[in-house]
Design a protein around this motif. Sequence first.
Motif, short mmCIF file in Angstrom:
data_model
loop_
_atom_site.label_atom_id
_atom_site.label_comp_id
_atom_site.label_asym_id
_atom_site.label_seq_id
_atom_site.Cartn_x
_atom_site.Cartn_y
_atom_site.Cartn_z
N GLN A 15 44.06 69.11 20.37
CA GLN A 15 44.71 70.24 20.88
C GLN A 15 44.40 71.52 19.77
OE1 GLN A 15 48.65 69.91 22.42
NE2 GLN A 15 48.79 71.84 23.57
N LYS A 54 42.08 74.72 20.90
CA LYS A 54 43.01 76.12 20.87
C LYS A 54 42.10 77.04 19.91
CE LYS A 54 47.27 76.10 20.87
NZ LYS A 54 48.88 75.88 20.40
N LEU A 114 47.26 70.17 28.09
CA LEU A 114 46.73 68.72 28.31
C LEU A 114 47.47 67.86 29.14
CD1 LEU A 114 45.86 67.64 24.59
CD2 LEU A 114 44.33 68.94 26.22
#
Length: 191
Positions: free
Chosen positions: A99, A103, A113
């Motif tokens: 993640q 990002k 997600l």
Amino acid sequence: MVLNNHIMAIGLSQRTSAAAIEDISKSLFAAGQYDTVIAVKIPHNHAMMHLDTVFTMINYDQFTIHPGILDSNGKIDTWTLTPGKSDDQIQIRHEDDLQKVLKLELELSELDLIPTGNGDPIVAGREQWNDGSNTLAIAPGIVVTYDRNYVSNELLREHGLKVLEIKSGELSRGRGGPRCMSCPIVREDIC
């Protein structure tokens, strides 16, 4: 998997080696097509040979993900490859927070997600076998899925996606979800 007009994700699996990903990256960088490749290590087993069977981009900031690819702390090894000082060199940065990597590279403040089977180990395993993570995005936020993945499909709707279900009784027997049944090789810039 094309993430945008300059970033590609590639699964590091039993079918694609680290050396192959480095070679592909060098070729893409030399051609000026991409400036970033994110390699995602997925488990070496027959049910998870391709990245899009366990992880698929379905919107600018939303992805399906099979929780079985993450460790008990929700981590997974990734390597971000970028061009080096010369055409035959690349820089590689290792991370274990998918993640965070997404990002950063996609320049997003938030990322969604969406776990296959709502993260339930039994449901996720069953729906992943039926390609619950292998969704085909036909537009940002509009996906084609198999009708038999009812938990994952409902979760996608709860996350604001338009879900177009197709009957999958025979298609799923061939092993491959809606994205596998297509061949998306270009992501048009729709910004």
